[in-house]
Design a protein around this motif. Structure first.
Motif, PDB file in Angstrom:
ATOM      1  N   ASP A  71      -8.972  22.878  17.384  1.00  0.00           N
ATOM      2  CA  ASP A  71      -8.938  23.408  18.741  1.00  0.00           C
ATOM      3  C   ASP A  71      -8.239  22.400  19.645  1.00  0.00           C
ATOM      4  O   ASP A  71      -8.762  21.324  19.915  1.00  0.00           O
ATOM      5  CB  ASP A  71     -10.354  23.679  19.242  1.00  0.00           C
ATOM      6  N   THR A  72      -7.031  22.765  20.098  1.00  0.00           N
ATOM      7  CA  THR A  72      -6.252  21.886  20.979  1.00  0.00           C
ATOM      8  C   THR A  72      -6.363  22.323  22.442  1.00  0.00           C
ATOM      9  O   THR A  72      -5.662  21.792  23.294  1.00  0.00           O
ATOM     10  CB  THR A  72      -4.768  21.879  20.561  1.00  0.00           C
ATOM     11  N   SER A  73      -7.245  23.260  22.729  1.00  0.00           N
ATOM     12  CA  SER A  73      -7.390  23.764  24.101  1.00  0.00           C
ATOM     13  C   SER A  73      -8.056  22.718  25.004  1.00  0.00           C
ATOM     14  O   SER A  73      -8.513  21.678  24.545  1.00  0.00           O
ATOM     15  CB  SER A  73      -8.244  25.044  24.106  1.00  0.00           C
ATOM     16  N   SER A  74      -8.148  23.039  26.281  1.00  0.00           N
ATOM     17  CA  SER A  74      -8.832  22.158  27.233  1.00  0.00           C
ATOM     18  C   SER A  74     -10.301  22.552  27.403  1.00  0.00           C
ATOM     19  O   SER A  74     -10.962  22.108  28.333  1.00  0.00           O
ATOM     20  CB  SER A  74      -8.125  22.186  28.588  1.00  0.00           C
ATOM     21  N   ASP A  75     -10.818  23.377  26.493  1.00  0.00           N
ATOM     22  CA  ASP A  75     -12.229  23.759  26.534  1.00  0.00           C
ATOM     23  C   ASP A  75     -13.121  22.566  26.212  1.00  0.00           C
ATOM     24  O   ASP A  75     -12.718  21.650  25.495  1.00  0.00           O
ATOM     25  CB  ASP A  75     -12.521  24.874  25.528  1.00  0.00           C
ATOM     26  N   ALA A  76     -14.330  22.602  26.731  1.00  0.00           N
ATOM     27  CA  ALA A  76     -15.347  21.589  26.430  1.00  0.00           C
ATOM     28  C   ALA A  76     -16.597  22.313  25.952  1.00  0.00           C
ATOM     29  O   ALA A  76     -17.020  23.299  26.565  1.00  0.00           O
ATOM     30  CB  ALA A  76     -15.657  20.749  27.655  1.00  0.00           C
ATOM     31  N   TYR A  77     -17.185  21.834  24.850  1.00  0.00           N
ATOM     32  CA  TYR A  77     -18.385  22.469  24.312  1.00  0.00           C
ATOM     33  C   TYR A  77     -19.056  21.576  23.280  1.00  0.00           C
ATOM     34  O   TYR A  77     -18.459  20.631  22.773  1.00  0.00           O
ATOM     35  CB  TYR A  77     -18.069  23.831  23.684  1.00  0.00           C
ATOM     36  N   SER A  78     -20.311  21.912  22.993  1.00  0.00           N
ATOM     37  CA  SER A  78     -21.079  21.263  21.929  1.00  0.00           C
ATOM     38  C   SER A  78     -21.400  22.321  20.889  1.00  0.00           C
ATOM     39  O   SER A  78     -21.831  23.427  21.231  1.00  0.00           O
ATOM     40  CB  SER A  78     -22.379  20.671  22.472  1.00  0.00           C
ATOM     41  N   VAL A  79     -21.206  21.983  19.632  1.00  0.00           N
ATOM     42  CA  VAL A  79     -21.408  22.928  18.525  1.00  0.00           C
ATOM     43  C   VAL A  79     -22.688  22.566  17.769  1.00  0.00           C
ATOM     44  O   VAL A  79     -22.838  21.429  17.312  1.00  0.00           O
ATOM     45  CB  VAL A  79     -20.201  22.902  17.564  1.00  0.00           C
ATOM     46  N   TYR A  80     -23.574  23.543  17.650  1.00  0.00           N
ATOM     47  CA  TYR A  80     -24.800  23.383  16.864  1.00  0.00           C
ATOM     48  C   TYR A  80     -24.833  24.360  15.685  1.00  0.00           C
ATOM     49  O   TYR A  80     -25.633  24.220  14.783  1.00  0.00           O
ATOM     50  CB  TYR A  80     -26.035  23.614  17.728  1.00  0.00           C
ATOM     51  N   GLU A  81     -23.981  25.369  15.735  1.00  0.00           N
ATOM     52  CA  GLU A  81     -23.896  26.358  14.664  1.00  0.00           C
ATOM     53  C   GLU A  81     -22.429  26.669  14.412  1.00  0.00           C
ATOM     54  O   GLU A  81     -21.598  26.566  15.306  1.00  0.00           O
ATOM     55  CB  GLU A  81     -24.653  27.644  15.032  1.00  0.00           C
ATOM     56  N   PHE A  82     -22.119  27.023  13.159  1.00  0.00           N
ATOM     57  CA  PHE A  82     -20.783  27.511  12.861  1.00  0.00           C
ATOM     58  C   PHE A  82     -20.873  28.568  11.782  1.00  0.00           C
ATOM     59  O   PHE A  82     -21.834  28.631  11.014  1.00  0.00           O
ATOM     60  CB  PHE A  82     -19.818  26.380  12.462  1.00  0.00           C
ATOM     61  N   GLY A  83     -19.862  29.422  11.761  1.00  0.00           N
ATOM     62  CA  GLY A  83     -19.814  30.474  10.761  1.00  0.00           C
ATOM     63  C   GLY A  83     -18.403  30.651  10.251  1.00  0.00           C
ATOM     64  O   GLY A  83     -17.434  30.446  10.984  1.00  0.00           O
ATOM     65  N   LEU A  84     -18.296  31.013   8.996  1.00  0.00           N
ATOM     66  CA  LEU A  84     -17.011  31.350   8.390  1.00  0.00           C
ATOM     67  C   LEU A  84     -16.927  32.867   8.336  1.00  0.00           C
ATOM     68  O   LEU A  84     -17.839  33.520   7.813  1.00  0.00           O
ATOM     69  CB  LEU A  84     -16.905  30.774   6.981  1.00  0.00           C
ATOM     70  N   PHE A  85     -15.843  33.415   8.870  1.00  0.00           N
ATOM     71  CA  PHE A  85     -15.683  34.863   8.943  1.00  0.00           C
ATOM     72  C   PHE A  85     -14.530  35.334   8.070  1.00  0.00           C
ATOM     73  O   PHE A  85     -13.473  34.699   8.009  1.00  0.00           O
ATOM     74  CB  PHE A  85     -15.430  35.300  10.394  1.00  0.00           C
ATOM     75  N   LEU A  86     -14.758  36.458   7.401  1.00  0.00           N
ATOM     76  CA  LEU A  86     -13.727  37.080   6.578  1.00  0.00           C
ATOM     77  C   LEU A  86     -12.748  37.835   7.467  1.00  0.00           C
ATOM     78  O   LEU A  86     -13.046  38.129   8.633  1.00  0.00           O
ATOM     79  CB  LEU A  86     -14.372  38.026   5.570  1.00  0.00           C
ATOM     80  N   SER A  87     -11.608  38.186   6.924  1.00  0.00           N
ATOM     81  CA  SER A  87     -10.577  38.872   7.701  1.00  0.00           C
ATOM     82  C   SER A  87     -11.043  40.227   8.227  1.00  0.00           C
ATOM     83  O   SER A  87     -10.498  40.728   9.205  1.00  0.00           O
ATOM     84  CB  SER A  87      -9.305  39.035   6.864  1.00  0.00           C
ATOM     85  N   ASP A  88     -12.071  40.834   7.607  1.00  0.00           N
ATOM     86  CA  ASP A  88     -12.596  42.111   8.109  1.00  0.00           C
ATOM     87  C   ASP A  88     -13.720  41.929   9.123  1.00  0.00           C
ATOM     88  O   ASP A  88     -14.352  42.886   9.553  1.00  0.00           O
ATOM     89  CB  ASP A  88     -13.058  42.996   6.951  1.00  0.00           C
ATOM     90  N   GLY A  89     -14.020  40.675   9.523  1.00  0.00           N
ATOM     91  CA  GLY A  89     -15.034  40.394  10.523  1.00  0.00           C
ATOM     92  C   GLY A  89     -16.415  40.084   9.965  1.00  0.00           C
ATOM     93  O   GLY A  89     -17.336  39.789  10.718  1.00  0.00           O
ATOM     94  N   THR A  90     -16.589  40.139   8.646  1.00  0.00           N
ATOM     95  CA  THR A  90     -17.880  39.854   8.021  1.00  0.00           C
ATOM     96  C   THR A  90     -18.200  38.367   8.107  1.00  0.00           C
ATOM     97  O   THR A  90     -17.349  37.529   7.791  1.00  0.00           O
ATOM     98  CB  THR A  90     -17.858  40.270   6.531  1.00  0.00           C
ATOM     99  N   LEU A  91     -19.428  38.038   8.520  1.00  0.00           N
ATOM    100  CA  LEU A  91     -19.891  36.653   8.496  1.00  0.00           C
ATOM    101  C   LEU A  91     -20.150  36.287   7.038  1.00  0.00           C
ATOM    102  O   LEU A  91     -21.029  36.840   6.391  1.00  0.00           O
ATOM    103  CB  LEU A  91     -21.170  36.496   9.323  1.00  0.00           C
ATOM    104  N   PHE A  92     -19.363  35.372   6.509  1.00  0.00           N
ATOM    105  CA  PHE A  92     -19.427  34.975   5.102  1.00  0.00           C
ATOM    106  C   PHE A  92     -20.470  33.885   4.860  1.00  0.00           C
ATOM    107  O   PHE A  92     -21.245  33.940   3.918  1.00  0.00           O
ATOM    108  CB  PHE A  92     -18.046  34.490   4.650  1.00  0.00           C
TER     109      PHE A  92
END
Length: 179
Positions: A71-92
């Protein structure tokens, strides 16, 4: 990290393997601020704040994959969770933790995220990755990629099967071998 393969993600792989359809494609990584214990029945993050395309992905061996996002944006955030998503939108797959953030991004920083996932009972050849812009997988006997060079001492010990040996170290090892 105990990354959880979701039931929906597992079902997509089972269908891909049993019906002969194309492999599942991991195309996005989402970050969130939810702090909880992830479970296989999840279909979304609890509090998604950012979704990024996969920039690198591959298989490390017969049982693991790696995937990366940036992420090269100027957004600021803290991450406590992450998910990998398939191309059809399914949470893998999903992961979450409480207390300390997994990642923190400031307005002036670049967030670089990469994770490796060991998958039990899943054919990793059934997994591919979206439009990756670079790929630096770990080197194996069958997969070219990134490798660490063994020191002379590691080469002489002969017990490490994850580092590579240079011609110079090989010469030093064979020159001192009294067998």
């Amino acid at each position: 990290m105990n990354i959880v393969l979701t039931s929906a993600g597992l079902q997509k792989i089972v269908n891909a393997e049993q019906t002969g359809t194309a492999p599942v494609v991991i195309s996005q990584i989402a970050f969130g601020s939810g702090q909880y214990t992830a479970n296989a029945s999840q279909i979304a993050l609890q509090n998604e704040i950012k979704r990024l395309p996969v920039i690198s992905g591959g298989t490390d061996n017969d049982k693991s994959i790696h995937v990366a996002a940036q992420d090269t944006s100027s957004d600021a955030y803290s991450v406590y969770e992450f998910g990998l998503f398939l191309s059809d939108g399914t949470l893998f797959a999903v992961y979450s933790q409480t207390g300390t953030p997994i990642l923190q991004k400031t307005i002036s920083s670049v967030a670089q995220f990469e994770c490796g996932i060991a998958l039990e009972g899943v054919n990793v050849q059934s997994i591919s990755f979206g439009d990756v812009s670079f790929s630096y997988p770990y080197a194996t006997e069958t997969n070219p990629g990134i490798a660490e060079i063994a020191t002379t001492a590691e080469a002489q010990a002969g017990t490490d099967n994850t580092r590579i040996i240079t011609p110079k170290a090989l010469q030093q090892v064979t020159a001192t071998d009294s067998r």
